[in-house]
Scaffold this motif. Structure first.
Motif, PDB file in Angstrom:
ATOM      1  N   GLY A  14     104.609 -32.043 -40.962  1.00 39.11           N
ATOM      2  CA  GLY A  14     105.615 -31.121 -41.227  1.00 39.11           C
ATOM      3  C   GLY A  14     105.083 -30.302 -42.065  1.00 39.11           C
ATOM      4  O   GLY A  14     105.948 -29.389 -42.606  1.00 39.11           O
ATOM      5  N   LYS A  15     103.938 -29.828 -41.897  1.00 38.63           N
ATOM      6  CA  LYS A  15     103.371 -28.731 -42.575  1.00 38.63           C
ATOM      7  C   LYS A  15     104.021 -27.436 -42.601  1.00 38.63           C
ATOM      8  O   LYS A  15     104.124 -26.735 -43.333  1.00 38.63           O
ATOM      9  CB  LYS A  15     101.716 -28.843 -42.670  1.00 38.63           C
ATOM     10  N   THR A  16     103.816 -27.025 -41.064  1.00 38.19           N
ATOM     11  CA  THR A  16     104.323 -25.747 -40.640  1.00 38.19           C
ATOM     12  C   THR A  16     105.835 -25.641 -41.045  1.00 38.19           C
ATOM     13  O   THR A  16     106.423 -24.544 -41.540  1.00 38.19           O
ATOM     14  CB  THR A  16     103.980 -25.564 -39.287  1.00 38.19           C
ATOM     15  N   VAL A  17     106.792 -26.687 -40.677  1.00 37.72           N
ATOM     16  CA  VAL A  17     108.144 -26.444 -41.116  1.00 37.72           C
ATOM     17  C   VAL A  17     108.347 -26.283 -42.595  1.00 37.72           C
ATOM     18  O   VAL A  17     109.240 -25.726 -43.069  1.00 37.72           O
ATOM     19  CB  VAL A  17     108.705 -27.354 -40.413  1.00 37.72           C
ATOM     20  N   THR A  18     107.376 -27.099 -43.395  1.00 34.51           N
ATOM     21  CA  THR A  18     107.645 -26.977 -44.835  1.00 34.51           C
ATOM     22  C   THR A  18     107.191 -25.681 -45.276  1.00 34.51           C
ATOM     23  O   THR A  18     107.924 -25.026 -46.168  1.00 34.51           O
ATOM     24  CB  THR A  18     106.978 -28.138 -45.412  1.00 34.51           C
ATOM     25  N   ALA A  34     104.222 -13.572 -47.352  1.00 35.31           N
ATOM     26  CA  ALA A  34     103.067 -13.441 -46.335  1.00 35.31           C
ATOM     27  C   ALA A  34     102.663 -14.616 -46.119  1.00 35.31           C
ATOM     28  O   ALA A  34     102.333 -15.746 -46.990  1.00 35.31           O
ATOM     29  CB  ALA A  34     102.077 -12.322 -46.915  1.00 35.31           C
ATOM     30  N   VAL A  35     102.600 -14.932 -44.851  1.00 39.69           N
ATOM     31  CA  VAL A  35     101.997 -16.539 -44.256  1.00 39.69           C
ATOM     32  C   VAL A  35     100.744 -16.192 -43.673  1.00 39.69           C
ATOM     33  O   VAL A  35     100.542 -15.445 -42.777  1.00 39.69           O
ATOM     34  CB  VAL A  35     103.028 -17.054 -43.473  1.00 39.69           C
ATOM     35  N   LEU A  36      99.773 -16.805 -44.239  1.00 41.42           N
ATOM     36  CA  LEU A  36      98.477 -16.640 -43.823  1.00 41.42           C
ATOM     37  C   LEU A  36      98.004 -17.986 -43.164  1.00 41.42           C
ATOM     38  O   LEU A  36      97.968 -18.988 -43.784  1.00 41.42           O
ATOM     39  CB  LEU A  36      97.435 -16.385 -44.947  1.00 41.42           C
ATOM     40  N   LYS A  37      97.754 -18.179 -41.802  1.00 37.95           N
ATOM     41  CA  LYS A  37      97.115 -19.382 -41.205  1.00 37.95           C
ATOM     42  C   LYS A  37      95.680 -19.130 -40.957  1.00 37.95           C
ATOM     43  O   LYS A  37      95.183 -18.252 -40.442  1.00 37.95           O
ATOM     44  CB  LYS A  37      97.675 -19.418 -39.739  1.00 37.95           C
ATOM     45  N   ALA A  38      95.009 -20.207 -41.666  1.00 38.01           N
ATOM     46  CA  ALA A  38      93.576 -20.091 -41.998  1.00 38.01           C
ATOM     47  C   ALA A  38      92.883 -20.023 -40.641  1.00 38.01           C
ATOM     48  O   ALA A  38      92.076 -19.085 -40.347  1.00 38.01           O
ATOM     49  CB  ALA A  38      93.271 -20.918 -42.884  1.00 38.01           C
ATOM     50  N   GLU A  53     105.944 -19.490 -35.530  1.00 38.79           N
ATOM     51  CA  GLU A  53     106.835 -20.485 -35.988  1.00 38.79           C
ATOM     52  C   GLU A  53     107.560 -20.074 -37.069  1.00 38.79           C
ATOM     53  O   GLU A  53     108.743 -20.173 -37.353  1.00 38.79           O
ATOM     54  CB  GLU A  53     106.287 -21.809 -35.743  1.00 38.79           C
ATOM     55  N   VAL A  54     106.569 -20.177 -38.181  1.00 38.73           N
ATOM     56  CA  VAL A  54     107.350 -19.801 -39.509  1.00 38.73           C
ATOM     57  C   VAL A  54     108.036 -18.540 -39.706  1.00 38.73           C
ATOM     58  O   VAL A  54     109.128 -18.669 -40.370  1.00 38.73           O
ATOM     59  CB  VAL A  54     106.104 -19.657 -40.561  1.00 38.73           C
ATOM     60  N   ALA A  55     107.646 -17.425 -39.012  1.00 39.29           N
ATOM     61  CA  ALA A  55     108.260 -16.231 -38.944  1.00 39.29           C
ATOM     62  C   ALA A  55     109.805 -16.406 -38.265  1.00 39.29           C
ATOM     63  O   ALA A  55     110.718 -15.923 -38.531  1.00 39.29           O
ATOM     64  CB  ALA A  55     107.429 -15.193 -38.561  1.00 39.29           C
ATOM     65  N   ARG A  56     109.517 -17.114 -37.168  1.00 38.17           N
ATOM     66  CA  ARG A  56     111.104 -17.489 -36.506  1.00 38.17           C
ATOM     67  C   ARG A  56     111.973 -18.074 -37.250  1.00 38.17           C
ATOM     68  O   ARG A  56     113.194 -17.714 -37.267  1.00 38.17           O
ATOM     69  CB  ARG A  56     110.383 -18.292 -35.220  1.00 38.17           C
ATOM     70  N   LEU A  57     111.636 -19.075 -38.049  1.00 35.58           N
ATOM     71  CA  LEU A  57     112.367 -20.136 -38.890  1.00 35.58           C
ATOM     72  C   LEU A  57     112.907 -19.277 -40.293  1.00 35.58           C
ATOM     73  O   LEU A  57     114.166 -19.269 -40.470  1.00 35.58           O
ATOM     74  CB  LEU A  57     111.630 -21.368 -39.106  1.00 35.58           C
ATOM     75  N   ALA A  58     111.717 -18.535 -40.847  1.00 32.49           N
ATOM     76  CA  ALA A  58     112.147 -18.193 -42.339  1.00 32.49           C
ATOM     77  C   ALA A  58     112.676 -16.754 -42.107  1.00 32.49           C
ATOM     78  O   ALA A  58     113.186 -16.266 -42.875  1.00 32.49           O
ATOM     79  CB  ALA A  58     110.878 -18.278 -43.068  1.00 32.49           C
ATOM     80  N   GLY A  59     112.247 -15.865 -41.134  1.00 29.87           N
ATOM     81  CA  GLY A  59     112.870 -14.412 -41.305  1.00 29.87           C
ATOM     82  C   GLY A  59     111.937 -13.532 -41.348  1.00 29.87           C
ATOM     83  O   GLY A  59     110.866 -13.718 -40.845  1.00 29.87           O
ATOM     84  N   ALA A 198     112.277 -32.984 -49.683  1.00 30.68           N
ATOM     85  CA  ALA A 198     112.082 -33.705 -48.407  1.00 30.68           C
ATOM     86  C   ALA A 198     112.831 -33.134 -47.367  1.00 30.68           C
ATOM     87  O   ALA A 198     113.906 -32.883 -47.569  1.00 30.68           O
ATOM     88  CB  ALA A 198     112.648 -35.022 -48.639  1.00 30.68           C
ATOM     89  N   LEU A 199     112.013 -32.752 -46.246  1.00 33.13           N
ATOM     90  CA  LEU A 199     112.934 -32.195 -45.260  1.00 33.13           C
ATOM     91  C   LEU A 199     113.456 -33.183 -44.177  1.00 33.13           C
ATOM     92  O   LEU A 199     112.628 -34.155 -44.014  1.00 33.13           O
ATOM     93  CB  LEU A 199     111.814 -31.211 -44.412  1.00 33.13           C
ATOM     94  N   PRO A 200     114.493 -32.790 -43.767  1.00 34.50           N
ATOM     95  CA  PRO A 200     115.122 -33.888 -42.623  1.00 34.50           C
ATOM     96  C   PRO A 200     114.358 -33.756 -41.403  1.00 34.50           C
ATOM     97  O   PRO A 200     114.123 -32.701 -41.023  1.00 34.50           O
ATOM     98  CB  PRO A 200     116.627 -33.392 -42.576  1.00 34.50           C
ATOM     99  N   ALA A 201     114.214 -34.933 -40.778  1.00 33.73           N
ATOM    100  CA  ALA A 201     113.606 -34.809 -39.610  1.00 33.73           C
ATOM    101  C   ALA A 201     114.252 -33.836 -38.654  1.00 33.73           C
ATOM    102  O   ALA A 201     115.588 -33.975 -38.647  1.00 33.73           O
ATOM    103  CB  ALA A 201     113.759 -36.231 -38.904  1.00 33.73           C
ATOM    104  N   GLY A 202     113.558 -33.426 -37.823  1.00 28.88           N
ATOM    105  CA  GLY A 202     114.346 -32.283 -36.939  1.00 28.88           C
ATOM    106  C   GLY A 202     114.736 -31.044 -37.506  1.00 28.88           C
ATOM    107  O   GLY A 202     115.269 -30.227 -36.768  1.00 28.88           O
ATOM    108  N   ALA A 203     114.259 -30.754 -38.643  1.00 28.93           N
ATOM    109  CA  ALA A 203     114.638 -29.316 -39.397  1.00 28.93           C
ATOM    110  C   ALA A 203     114.261 -28.202 -38.689  1.00 28.93           C
ATOM    111  O   ALA A 203     114.899 -27.226 -38.457  1.00 28.93           O
ATOM    112  CB  ALA A 203     113.890 -29.470 -40.594  1.00 28.93           C
ATOM    113  N   GLY A 204     112.911 -28.302 -37.980  1.00 32.06           N
ATOM    114  CA  GLY A 204     112.560 -27.398 -37.092  1.00 32.06           C
ATOM    115  C   GLY A 204     113.021 -26.986 -35.906  1.00 32.06           C
ATOM    116  O   GLY A 204     113.067 -25.764 -35.418  1.00 32.06           O
ATOM    117  N   ALA A 205     113.844 -27.873 -35.468  1.00 24.59           N
ATOM    118  CA  ALA A 205     115.003 -27.674 -34.168  1.00 24.59           C
ATOM    119  C   ALA A 205     116.159 -26.958 -34.571  1.00 24.59           C
ATOM    120  O   ALA A 205     117.043 -26.564 -33.783  1.00 24.59           O
ATOM    121  CB  ALA A 205     115.019 -29.168 -33.795  1.00 24.59           C
TER     122      ALA A 205
END
Length: 248
Positions: A14-18, A34-38, A53-59, A198-205
């Protein structure tokens, strides 16, 4: 806190959704993010990666990716097999520091766990965190087996003198089992650090608008949210020893 390094205790925790939830909470508070993917693995040219995916969810966040490799392997292995240049910890640190000059918060997302290798010299996300002198947020699974990997990650960070900000459960099941419920008390104990969400299961959907609205409720105030660890533990607590109860 201007730079935060985010790692998992392993893959698919759940790293990316978190990361997206932390970004969404910060954006909601009026901060530029800013989000940096190493290093992105398992994604081909033109395909959407974790930063996307982070940008899609977070704005409204700035995204950057240092390298991507087509095979879903550790970055060092994937780079070697693709005959592409590896990512080095100093490059991660330099990119994050540059982003920090124009943003209130920079989130550096790793690949897999803390000690996954980036290059032939054995460079890792932990090395980048050391170079940045930045705190690390650990994302852990809820259930059986998480205590060992979380404690090992926490011990390694402390051995290096890197600040462990806290632990977030990356996916809390809708019907938590006994191990998951007990881990709410055990995770902060073995890691010697607060449970920060604690993120609920399926939060990314969730639809992005719903995700952004809910994200602060999954995270503790230290991460810009309203989540209350004690209230969550009380609500999800297992029955006492030897006491039968409905775990659903």
């Amino acid at each position: 806190m201007q730079i935060l390094v985010i790692t998992g205790t392993g893959t698919e925790v759940g790293k990316t959704v978190t990361t997206a939830a932390v970004a969404a909470a910060a954006v909601a508070a009026g901060r530029s993010v800013a989000v940096l993917k190493a290093a992105q693995t398992g994604v081909g040219p033109g395909e959407r990666g974790d930063a996307d995916e982070v940008a899609r969810l977070a704005g409204a966040v700035t995204t950057a990716e240092l390298a991507r490799y087509p095979e879903p392997l550790a970055p060092g292995t994937a780079a070697r097999r693709a005959q592409l240049p590896p990512v080095h910890p100093h490059e991660v640190a330099e990119a994050a520091a540059k982003l920090a000059t124009g943003h209130d918060l920079v989130l550096v997302e790793g690949a897999g766990g803390l000690l996954v290798r980036f290059d032939p010299a054995g460079g890792t996300l932990a090395d980048a965190a050391e170079l940045l002198d930045a705190p690390v947020l650990v994302i852990a699974p809820a259930g059986l087996g998480t205590l060992n990997s979380t404690e090992l990650t926490a011990r390694e960070l402390r051995r290096r003198g890197v600040e462990l900000l806290g632990v977030v459960i990356g996916s809390w099941p809708r019907a938590a089992d006994l191990a998951s419920r007990c881990n709410l008390a055990d995770l902060p104990e073995v890691a010697d650090t607060p449970l920060l969400g604690a993120l609920p299961a399926g939060a990314g959907a969730l639809p992005p608008a719903g995700f952004r609205l809910a994200a602060p409720t999954w995270l503790a105030p230290r991460l810009g949210g309203t989540w209350d660890a004690e209230a969550f533990r009380t609500r999800e607590a297992p029955p006492g020893p030897g006491v039968p109860g409905d775990l659903t």
